[in-house]
Design a protein around this motif. Structure first.
Motif, PDB file in Angstrom:
ATOM      1  N   ALA A  27      65.747  34.449  72.129  1.00  0.00           N
ATOM      2  CA  ALA A  27      64.731  35.384  71.645  1.00  0.00           C
ATOM      3  C   ALA A  27      63.570  35.483  72.632  1.00  0.00           C
ATOM      4  O   ALA A  27      63.052  36.586  72.893  1.00  0.00           O
ATOM      5  CB  ALA A  27      64.229  34.951  70.271  1.00  0.00           C
ATOM      6  N   GLU A  30      64.622  37.498  75.677  1.00  0.00           N
ATOM      7  CA  GLU A  30      64.733  38.923  75.393  1.00  0.00           C
ATOM      8  C   GLU A  30      63.379  39.577  75.113  1.00  0.00           C
ATOM      9  O   GLU A  30      63.112  40.682  75.596  1.00  0.00           O
ATOM     10  CB  GLU A  30      65.673  39.147  74.207  1.00  0.00           C
ATOM     11  CG  GLU A  30      67.110  38.790  74.513  1.00  0.00           C
ATOM     12  CD  GLU A  30      68.034  38.911  73.312  1.00  0.00           C
ATOM     13  OE1 GLU A  30      67.614  39.449  72.263  1.00  0.00           O
ATOM     14  OE2 GLU A  30      69.196  38.467  73.424  1.00  0.00           O
ATOM     15  N   ALA A  31      62.534  38.935  74.329  1.00  0.00           N
ATOM     16  CA  ALA A  31      61.280  39.569  73.894  1.00  0.00           C
ATOM     17  C   ALA A  31      60.107  39.308  74.832  1.00  0.00           C
ATOM     18  O   ALA A  31      59.218  40.149  74.949  1.00  0.00           O
ATOM     19  CB  ALA A  31      60.921  39.111  72.483  1.00  0.00           C
ATOM     20  N   ARG A  87      63.125  39.254  66.798  1.00  0.00           N
ATOM     21  CA  ARG A  87      64.307  38.695  67.467  1.00  0.00           C
ATOM     22  C   ARG A  87      64.607  37.290  66.966  1.00  0.00           C
ATOM     23  O   ARG A  87      65.766  36.938  66.769  1.00  0.00           O
ATOM     24  CB  ARG A  87      64.120  38.673  68.996  1.00  0.00           C
ATOM     25  CG  ARG A  87      64.182  40.014  69.649  1.00  0.00           C
ATOM     26  CD  ARG A  87      65.447  40.813  69.308  1.00  0.00           C
ATOM     27  NE  ARG A  87      66.650  40.180  69.822  1.00  0.00           N
ATOM     28  CZ  ARG A  87      67.848  40.212  69.201  1.00  0.00           C
ATOM     29  NH1 ARG A  87      68.002  40.829  68.055  1.00  0.00           N
ATOM     30  NH2 ARG A  87      68.878  39.615  69.724  1.00  0.00           N
ATOM     31  N   ASP A  90      66.227  37.639  63.541  1.00  0.00           N
ATOM     32  CA  ASP A  90      67.585  38.200  63.657  1.00  0.00           C
ATOM     33  C   ASP A  90      68.563  37.193  64.251  1.00  0.00           C
ATOM     34  O   ASP A  90      69.660  36.990  63.729  1.00  0.00           O
ATOM     35  CB  ASP A  90      67.571  39.460  64.528  1.00  0.00           C
ATOM     36  CG  ASP A  90      66.896  40.644  63.853  1.00  0.00           C
ATOM     37  OD1 ASP A  90      66.650  40.595  62.626  1.00  0.00           O
ATOM     38  OD2 ASP A  90      66.588  41.626  64.571  1.00  0.00           O
ATOM     39  N   ILE A  91      68.168  36.567  65.350  1.00  0.00           N
ATOM     40  CA  ILE A  91      69.075  35.648  66.045  1.00  0.00           C
ATOM     41  C   ILE A  91      69.348  34.406  65.204  1.00  0.00           C
ATOM     42  O   ILE A  91      70.501  33.970  65.094  1.00  0.00           O
ATOM     43  CB  ILE A  91      68.521  35.285  67.431  1.00  0.00           C
ATOM     44  CG1 ILE A  91      68.572  36.521  68.348  1.00  0.00           C
ATOM     45  CG2 ILE A  91      69.282  34.113  68.052  1.00  0.00           C
ATOM     46  CD1 ILE A  91      67.832  36.362  69.660  1.00  0.00           C
TER      47      ILE A  91
END
Length: 125
Positions: A27, A30-31, A87, A90-91
């Motif tokens: 996360a 990605e973020a 994220r 979700d992850i």
């Protein structure tokens, strides 16, 4: 340069805890675009008598609640932080299966001069 502290109730298997660490790292990559190998995380497990999460703010938490505190450079935008929260939920929902209601995240902004990542140096000041 995020630094993560994850608190949770004791008793989950090693694979569950590893999935939390892997998911949080993913996360952040990605973020927040953290670099490869920028993974500084610790899980602390607590006996039930030493860990409490209320149901304040309209969120019904379970015994699987995670308290995640992330310290970052004071340069992240509100949009980046919102993307990170989404994220993470979700992850961790995908693996190890943590309900979004059980993901409590707190981001602390720290000036770059507050960091020494080794050798007694202020690498970012």
């Amino acid at each position: 340069m995020p630094l993560l502290h994850i608190s949770m109730r004791a008793g989950k298997p090693q694979a569950y805890r590893q999935a939390i660490l892997d998911g949080l790292y993913r996360a952040m990559r990605e973020a927040l675009n953290v670099p490869v190998d920028d993974a500084f995380m610790a899980i602390t497990e607590h006996e039930p008598a030493n860990f409490r999460c209320g149901n304040a703010y309209g969120v019904e938490r379970s015994d699987d609640a995670l308290l995640i505190q992330i310290t970052v450079f004071a340069s992240r935008t509100p949009e980046q932080k919102k993307a990170l929260y989404r994220r993470i939920a979700d992850i961790l929902g995908e693996s190890p299966g943590v309900r979004p209601e059980d993901v409590f995240v707190n981001v602390l902004d720290a000036p770059k001069e507050n960091w020494s990542v080794g050798n007694g140096l202020a690498q970012f000041a």
